[in-house]
Scaffold this motif. Structure first.
Motif, short mmCIF file in Angstrom:
data_model
loop_
_atom_site.label_atom_id
_atom_site.label_comp_id
_atom_site.label_asym_id
_atom_site.label_seq_id
_atom_site.Cartn_x
_atom_site.Cartn_y
_atom_site.Cartn_z
N HIS A 62 0.86 -1.18 0.00
CA HIS A 62 0.00 0.00 0.00
C HIS A 62 0.90 1.23 0.00
O HIS A 62 1.75 1.36 0.87
CB HIS A 62 -0.89 0.03 1.25
N TYR A 63 0.74 2.09 -1.00
CA TYR A 63 1.50 3.34 -1.01
C TYR A 63 0.67 4.40 -0.29
O TYR A 63 -0.52 4.55 -0.58
CB TYR A 63 1.73 3.84 -2.43
N PRO A 64 1.28 5.13 0.64
CA PRO A 64 0.54 6.22 1.27
C PRO A 64 0.26 7.32 0.26
O PRO A 64 1.09 7.62 -0.59
CB PRO A 64 1.48 6.70 2.37
N ARG A 70 -3.85 0.84 -2.96
CA ARG A 70 -3.61 -0.61 -2.78
C ARG A 70 -3.01 -1.17 -4.06
O ARG A 70 -3.70 -1.75 -4.89
CB ARG A 70 -4.92 -1.30 -2.42
N ALA A 71 -1.71 -0.95 -4.21
CA ALA A 71 -1.03 -1.27 -5.48
C ALA A 71 -0.91 -2.78 -5.69
O ALA A 71 -1.07 -3.28 -6.80
CB ALA A 71 0.36 -0.63 -5.52
N VAL A 72 -0.61 -3.51 -4.61
CA VAL A 72 -0.47 -4.96 -4.67
C VAL A 72 -1.18 -5.54 -3.45
O VAL A 72 -0.95 -5.09 -2.33
CB VAL A 72 1.01 -5.40 -4.70
N GLU A 107 -3.40 -4.69 -17.25
CA GLU A 107 -3.36 -3.34 -17.81
C GLU A 107 -2.54 -2.40 -16.94
O GLU A 107 -2.20 -2.73 -15.79
CB GLU A 107 -4.77 -2.81 -18.05
N SER A 108 -2.21 -1.25 -17.51
CA SER A 108 -1.40 -0.26 -16.82
C SER A 108 -2.02 0.09 -15.47
O SER A 108 -3.24 0.27 -15.36
CB SER A 108 -1.31 1.00 -17.70
N GLY A 109 -1.21 0.12 -14.44
CA GLY A 109 -1.68 0.51 -13.11
C GLY A 109 -2.15 -0.65 -12.26
O GLY A 109 -2.57 -0.45 -11.11
N CYS A 110 -2.11 -1.89 -12.77
CA CYS A 110 -2.64 -3.03 -12.00
C CYS A 110 -1.65 -3.52 -10.94
O CYS A 110 -2.00 -4.37 -10.13
CB CYS A 110 -3.06 -4.16 -12.92
N GLY A 111 -0.39 -3.03 -10.96
CA GLY A 111 0.54 -3.39 -9.90
C GLY A 111 1.75 -4.20 -10.33
O GLY A 111 2.55 -4.61 -9.49
N LYS A 112 1.93 -4.40 -11.63
CA LYS A 112 3.02 -5.25 -12.13
C LYS A 112 4.40 -4.74 -11.72
O LYS A 112 5.23 -5.49 -11.20
CB LYS A 112 2.96 -5.36 -13.67
N SER A 113 4.64 -3.44 -11.96
CA SER A 113 5.97 -2.90 -11.63
C SER A 113 6.22 -2.91 -10.13
O SER A 113 7.37 -3.10 -9.70
CB SER A 113 6.09 -1.45 -12.12
N THR A 114 5.17 -2.72 -9.36
CA THR A 114 5.34 -2.76 -7.91
C THR A 114 5.76 -4.16 -7.47
O THR A 114 6.63 -4.31 -6.60
CB THR A 114 4.05 -2.30 -7.20
N VAL A 115 5.19 -5.19 -8.09
CA VAL A 115 5.62 -6.56 -7.78
C VAL A 115 7.12 -6.71 -8.08
O VAL A 115 7.88 -7.23 -7.25
CB VAL A 115 4.80 -7.61 -8.57
P1 ADP Z 1 1.78 -1.28 -13.49
O1 ADP Z 1 3.22 -1.62 -13.48
O2 ADP Z 1 0.89 -2.47 -13.66
O3 ADP Z 1 1.46 -0.17 -14.45
P2 ADP Z 1 2.32 -0.05 -10.92
O4 ADP Z 1 2.87 -1.09 -10.03
O5 ADP Z 1 3.25 0.92 -11.56
O6 ADP Z 1 1.39 -0.75 -12.02
O7 ADP Z 1 1.24 0.80 -10.11
C1 ADP Z 1 0.19 0.19 -9.35
C2 ADP Z 1 -0.60 1.28 -8.64
O8 ADP Z 1 0.23 1.85 -7.63
C3 ADP Z 1 -1.00 2.43 -9.55
O9 ADP Z 1 -2.27 2.90 -9.08
C4 ADP Z 1 0.07 3.46 -9.32
O10 ADP Z 1 -0.39 4.77 -9.57
C5 ADP Z 1 0.40 3.24 -7.85
N1 ADP Z 1 1.81 3.60 -7.53
C6 ADP Z 1 2.91 3.04 -8.09
N2 ADP Z 1 4.01 3.57 -7.54
C7 ADP Z 1 3.58 4.45 -6.60
C8 ADP Z 1 4.25 5.31 -5.68
N3 ADP Z 1 5.59 5.35 -5.59
N4 ADP Z 1 3.47 6.08 -4.86
C9 ADP Z 1 2.14 6.02 -4.92
N5 ADP Z 1 1.46 5.24 -5.76
C10 ADP Z 1 2.16 4.46 -6.59
#
Ligand code: ADP
Ligand code: ADP
Length: 245
Positions: A12-14, A28-30, A48-56
């Protein structure tokens, strides 16, 4: 055997900093993500974009701290590792990014860029560095002479080959590729995907391959995890997911 195991991973990102005793709203990114990766396997993460892949991906590399859950490498929880142990476990996992140019230092030659991860661990003589650079360039289908050039002189496909060579420098067991071919022309994409498949054959590399492009995933994946709003909503063998009804 099982190389990577992810259990109930949550991030969860604040949103903002909050004030007084007000609860901070979060993104709630992941949410409660679990999967494992075997040695030599390709697990694709799509969505799709924003689903949390990069955060994983960032959680796997411990570039961000999880809100909850665990990441185990060869059965060891990376949260319990001291800094030097974390560095050792990071050697096992390396990352390849979408836009290699933004992550390649423009002041360094190709040879310096791809050998840098090793030089962070041990000092190399000039001769050792050149031998390593030549070996890595050959592995990714480039001529050793390219080590003296700067990445600005390279095409997009060549820069991604450099990104892969750099990721191979520490002889990892697993490469996390985050949209690694998304910025490339379709014909260049195919060349890079075939390079990754060849490397997997030769070295038994495992991949966590993050992509929004199902055509790419069908070409390279063994299993596919589909993410939606931070969760894995389906995890299946590639053939099952792409089978025609
Ligand atoms: P994807 O890679 O699938 O596009 P991300 O993991 O980049 O998804 O992002 C997942 C969600 O978390 C999105 O809603 C994004 O805006 C949010 N997010 C990603 N990084 C941050 C961050 N550093 N601070 C706050 N929100 C973030
Ligand atoms: P991608 O789609 O390639 O993941 P993003 O635009 O989601 O790219 O993220 C780019 C960078 O911006 C990342 O470092 C991510 O952590 C950060 N980021 C993404 N969404 C947010 C957000 N809502 N608030 C703060 N930082 C964010």
């Amino acid at each position: 055997g099982q190389l990577l195991k992810v259990e109930n991973l949550t991030k969860h990102y604040p949103l903002g900093t909050g004030f007084l005793n007000k609860t901070v709203p979060v993104v709630r990114a992941v949410e409660d993500v679990s999967f494992s990766v075997e040695a030599g396997e390709t697990l694709c993460i799509v969505g799709e974009s924003g689903c949390g892949k990069s955060t994983v991906a960032r959680l796997l590399m411990r570039l961000v701290e999880p809100t909850g859950g665990r990441v185990l490498i060869d059965g060891t929880d990376i949260a319990g590792l001291k800094t030097h142990e974390l560095r050792a476990s990071r050697r096992r996992m390396q990352m390849v990014f979408q836009d290699p140019y933004s992550s390649l230092n423009p002041r360094l030659t190709a040879g310096q860029i791809i050998t840098e991860p090793v030089e962070n661990f041990e000092r190399l003589s000039r001769k050792q560095r050149q031998a390593l650079a030549a070996d890595l360039l050959r592995k990714v289908g480039m001529r050793p002479g390219m080590m003296h050039r700067f990445p600005s002189e390279f095409s997009g496909g060549q820069r991604q080959r450099l990104g892969i060579a750099r990721a191979l420098a520490l002889q990892p067991s697993l490469i996390i590729a985050d949209e690694a071919v998304s910025a490339l022309d379709v014909s260049v994409q195919a060349q890079i995907l075939n390079l990754l498949l060849d490397l997997q054959q030769e070295m038994g590399l495992a991949f966590v391959f993050i992509s929004h492009d199902l055509g790419v995933v069908e070409h390279i994946g063994h299993r596919v995890a589909v993410m939606y709003l931070g969760r894995i909503v389906e995890l299946a063998p590639c053939e099952a997911l792409f089978a025609n009804p």
